[in-house]
Design a protein around this motif. Structure first.
Motif, PDB file in Angstrom:
ATOM      1  N   GLU A 148       0.818  -1.209   0.000  1.00  0.00           N
ATOM      2  CA  GLU A 148       0.000   0.000   0.000  1.00  0.00           C
ATOM      3  C   GLU A 148       0.856   1.265   0.000  1.00  0.00           C
ATOM      4  O   GLU A 148       0.413   2.320  -0.454  1.00  0.00           O
ATOM      5  CB  GLU A 148      -0.931  -0.002   1.214  1.00  0.00           C
ATOM      6  CG  GLU A 148      -2.025  -1.040   1.144  1.00  0.00           C
ATOM      7  CD  GLU A 148      -2.901  -0.872  -0.095  1.00  0.00           C
ATOM      8  OE1 GLU A 148      -3.365   0.251  -0.344  1.00  0.00           O
ATOM      9  OE2 GLU A 148      -3.104  -1.873  -0.812  1.00  0.00           O
ATOM     10  N   LEU A 149       2.066   1.150   0.506  1.00  0.00           N
ATOM     11  CA  LEU A 149       2.974   2.297   0.521  1.00  0.00           C
ATOM     12  C   LEU A 149       3.590   2.551  -0.843  1.00  0.00           C
ATOM     13  O   LEU A 149       3.844   3.706  -1.206  1.00  0.00           O
ATOM     14  CB  LEU A 149       4.078   2.061   1.556  1.00  0.00           C
ATOM     15  CG  LEU A 149       5.149   3.145   1.688  1.00  0.00           C
ATOM     16  CD1 LEU A 149       4.547   4.442   2.203  1.00  0.00           C
ATOM     17  CD2 LEU A 149       6.271   2.670   2.609  1.00  0.00           C
ATOM     18  N   MET A 150       3.831   1.489  -1.608  1.00  0.00           N
ATOM     19  CA  MET A 150       4.608   1.630  -2.835  1.00  0.00           C
ATOM     20  C   MET A 150       3.797   1.507  -4.121  1.00  0.00           C
ATOM     21  O   MET A 150       4.154   2.112  -5.131  1.00  0.00           O
ATOM     22  CB  MET A 150       5.727   0.572  -2.861  1.00  0.00           C
ATOM     23  CG  MET A 150       6.742   0.706  -1.766  1.00  0.00           C
ATOM     24  SD  MET A 150       7.632   2.292  -1.785  1.00  0.00           S
ATOM     25  CE  MET A 150       8.448   2.202  -3.388  1.00  0.00           C
ATOM     26  N   ALA A 151       2.722   0.735  -4.108  1.00  0.00           N
ATOM     27  CA  ALA A 151       2.063   0.413  -5.375  1.00  0.00           C
ATOM     28  C   ALA A 151       0.973   1.392  -5.812  1.00  0.00           C
ATOM     29  O   ALA A 151       1.037   1.927  -6.922  1.00  0.00           O
ATOM     30  CB  ALA A 151       1.515  -1.017  -5.320  1.00  0.00           C
ATOM     31  N   PRO A 152      -0.055   1.658  -5.005  1.00  0.00           N
ATOM     32  CA  PRO A 152      -1.152   2.489  -5.507  1.00  0.00           C
ATOM     33  C   PRO A 152      -0.772   3.962  -5.563  1.00  0.00           C
ATOM     34  O   PRO A 152       0.118   4.424  -4.838  1.00  0.00           O
ATOM     35  CB  PRO A 152      -2.268   2.265  -4.466  1.00  0.00           C
ATOM     36  CG  PRO A 152      -1.811   1.159  -3.588  1.00  0.00           C
ATOM     37  CD  PRO A 152      -0.327   1.167  -3.656  1.00  0.00           C
ATOM     38  N   ARG A 153      -1.471   4.678  -6.391  1.00  0.00           N
ATOM     39  CA  ARG A 153      -1.310   6.133  -6.426  1.00  0.00           C
ATOM     40  C   ARG A 153      -2.165   6.742  -5.322  1.00  0.00           C
ATOM     41  O   ARG A 153      -3.324   6.373  -5.141  1.00  0.00           O
ATOM     42  CB  ARG A 153      -1.733   6.676  -7.784  1.00  0.00           C
ATOM     43  CG  ARG A 153      -1.448   8.162  -7.952  1.00  0.00           C
ATOM     44  CD  ARG A 153      -1.611   8.586  -9.384  1.00  0.00           C
ATOM     45  NE  ARG A 153      -1.244   9.981  -9.572  1.00  0.00           N
ATOM     46  CZ  ARG A 153      -1.143  10.564 -10.757  1.00  0.00           C
ATOM     47  NH1 ARG A 153      -1.374   9.871 -11.864  1.00  0.00           N
ATOM     48  NH2 ARG A 153      -0.795  11.837 -10.839  1.00  0.00           N
ATOM     49  N   ALA A 154      -1.604   7.701  -4.587  1.00  0.00           N
ATOM     50  CA  ALA A 154      -2.308   8.290  -3.448  1.00  0.00           C
ATOM     51  C   ALA A 154      -3.386   9.250  -3.918  1.00  0.00           C
ATOM     52  O   ALA A 154      -3.240   9.932  -4.937  1.00  0.00           O
ATOM     53  CB  ALA A 154      -1.323   9.031  -2.555  1.00  0.00           C
TER      54      ALA A 154
END
Length: 477
Positions: A148-154
């Protein structure tokens, strides 16, 4: 631009990012400015390719045999992420026009090799040296936290300026602009916009009028934990870009009512200018529709500090747009410049320098720039800054230590070092700190349940925010 030319451009931008400390967004804008022939669709396609590669960089470097150049990473992404077969990848690498040169034998071999078993850090998408830290902090959930920290766009989080308007009023403004805002679950002053497609927030009338600021919900929560109230003396010891400075300043103003917000819609606003005529750089823009909150005498004494003058200069126009005030002070490298406030502050917020690992979903390129020795240096710096800042707090006053880090060395370890060095500060239970204004009932229940005494961790996986750490203390003597 042809699809092949876009790939060549993306590879070039990736190389520029690797040799720069600038955010990927800044590098992409610079490339666009230097290559005016690229249309908006071209720039968007190149940006999408760049961010796709940066987020999966660890896996791609491993798959391409350790190569870190932009060309290798783009080739790897076409195979591993996009799932293109070899013949289509070769067609995009014909060497014709402005496209990339043909694949080498080694490159062809890498993308046709059996995938094999990925090492844990590669599968998680994290720099290898932080994996043990994640395992220690998050236990069995560490891979979920990493993803969740690295993959999705915030998403894009906004803080509504409650000194000028209401959340309902801004919701209506944004809806009228064609957007679909949602309430944030923890901050009662927050609204959330989808990042797809990315909205140009600074072009919105609500932004120009000082009704909203871009601020992650986790950062908003950190502001509310200070418990700032009108009449207090408040110090933002590491002001940085000023986002929390503005949030703190808002806490010192009376909350706007619907009627007052409507009345203010026709009034002018003072906008900062380096040649302004009011002695502080303010000039009146007659076409603007908002005004600073009234009853300023009810506000707080707010002092915002930083060691970099440019950062302080950048805060000034933001304060003016928001209709709030702060005393901006340049600190010396050893913390000098606020001695007159020793033992005077009701609240001191220390947003300490850190790796920024909690924001990697927004700036994934920073993950691959961070080194282990830098984390240790930042820990030492944090402990020194906390000791300096604590001298400003008066007996009964509050010190709030926060970072936007996910790493224990910059969070719990720094808090523990401060507690050992400063026994005259008692921990304030997070359940007590969460009673502050602008937090929702859901925040008090949920965040209180996950808090560790006087410490609180926020993260993309657990709270849907950027990664934040907060610890709250009260001076006893």
């Amino acid at each position: 631009m042809t699809p092949a030319a876009r790939l060549a451009a993306a590879a070039s931008v990736l190389d520029s990012i690797a040799h720069s400390r600038q955010p990927a967004e800044v590098v992409l804008k610079a490339w666009g400015a230097a290559n005016r022939y690229a249309g908006s669709k071209d720039r968007r396609a190149i940006a999408d390719c760049v961010y796709k590669v940066v987020r999966a960089r660890g896996r791609l470097v491993w798959a391409m045999g350790g190569r870190e150049d932009g060309r290798a990473l783009v080739i790897g992404s076409l195979s591993l992420i996009d799932g293109l077969p070899l013949d289509e990848i070769e067609a995009l690498h014909s060497g014709e026009g402005y496209g990339p040169r043909p694949l080498s034998k080694q490159e062809r071999g890498r993308i046709t090799a059996a995938p094999g078993e990925l090492p844990g850090w590669v599968a998680a998408g994290l720099p290898e040296f932080v994996v043990e830290d994640f395992k220690a902090v998050f236990g069995d959930r560490w891979t979920e936290e990493a993803h969740e920290l690295m993959a999705p766009r915030a998403p894009i989080d906004l803080r509504v300026n409650l000194a000028k308007t209401t959340v309902e009023g801004v919701e209506a403004e944004l809806a009228e602009a064609g957007l679909s805002p949602e309430r944030t679950p923890w901050s009662a002053a927050g609204l959330r916009l989808s990042a797809e497609p990315p909205p140009n927030v600074q072009a919105l009338e609500a932004f120009k009028q000082g009704h909203i600021e871009i601020q992650d919900e986790g950062s908003q929560v950190a502001c509310w934990l200070t418990g700032v109230q009108p009449g207090m003396t408040v110090v933002d010891y590491c002001a940085g870009g000023g986002g929390k400075t503005l949030g703190l300043a808002m806490l010192g103003q009376p909350t706007a009512t619907k009627a007052a917000a409507a009345e203010a819609s026709a009034a002018p606003v003072a906008v900062w200018s380096p040649v302004g005529g009011d002695g502080q750089g303010a000039v009146v823009q007659p076409k603007a529709k908002a005004k600073p909150a009234e009853n300023a005498e009810m506000g707080i004494r707010l002092v915002a500090c930083d060691v970099v003058q440019k950062r302080l200069d950048n805060i000034r126009p933001r304060l003016m747009r928001a209709g709030v005030k702060a005393d901006l002070r340049l600190l010396g490298q050893n913390g000098g410049g606020v001695e007159d406030l020793n033992g005077q502050a009701d609240v001191v917020l220390v947003d300490a320098p850190c790796s920024g690992s909690g924001t990697w979903r927004r700036r994934p390129e920073d993950a691959w720039r961070l080194k282990a020795d830098e984390v240790e240096r930042l820990h030492d710096l944090q402990t020194r800054i906390l000791k300096q800042a604590s001298a400003l707090v008066k007996p009964g006053g509050r010190l709030v230590f926060i970072t936007c880090s996910m790493l224990r060395a910059e969070n719990e370890s720094s808090a523990e070092a401060f507690e050992a060095a400063c026994p005259d500060f008692r921990p304030v239970p997070m359940t007590e700190a969460l009673k502050a204004a602008n937090l929702t009932e859901a925040a008090r229940e949920r965040l209180g349940a996950v808090a560790d005494g006087h410490r609180l961790r926020l993260s993309p996986a657990s709270t849907g925010t950027d990664g934040f750490f907060a610890a709250v203390y009260e001076r006893t003597a």
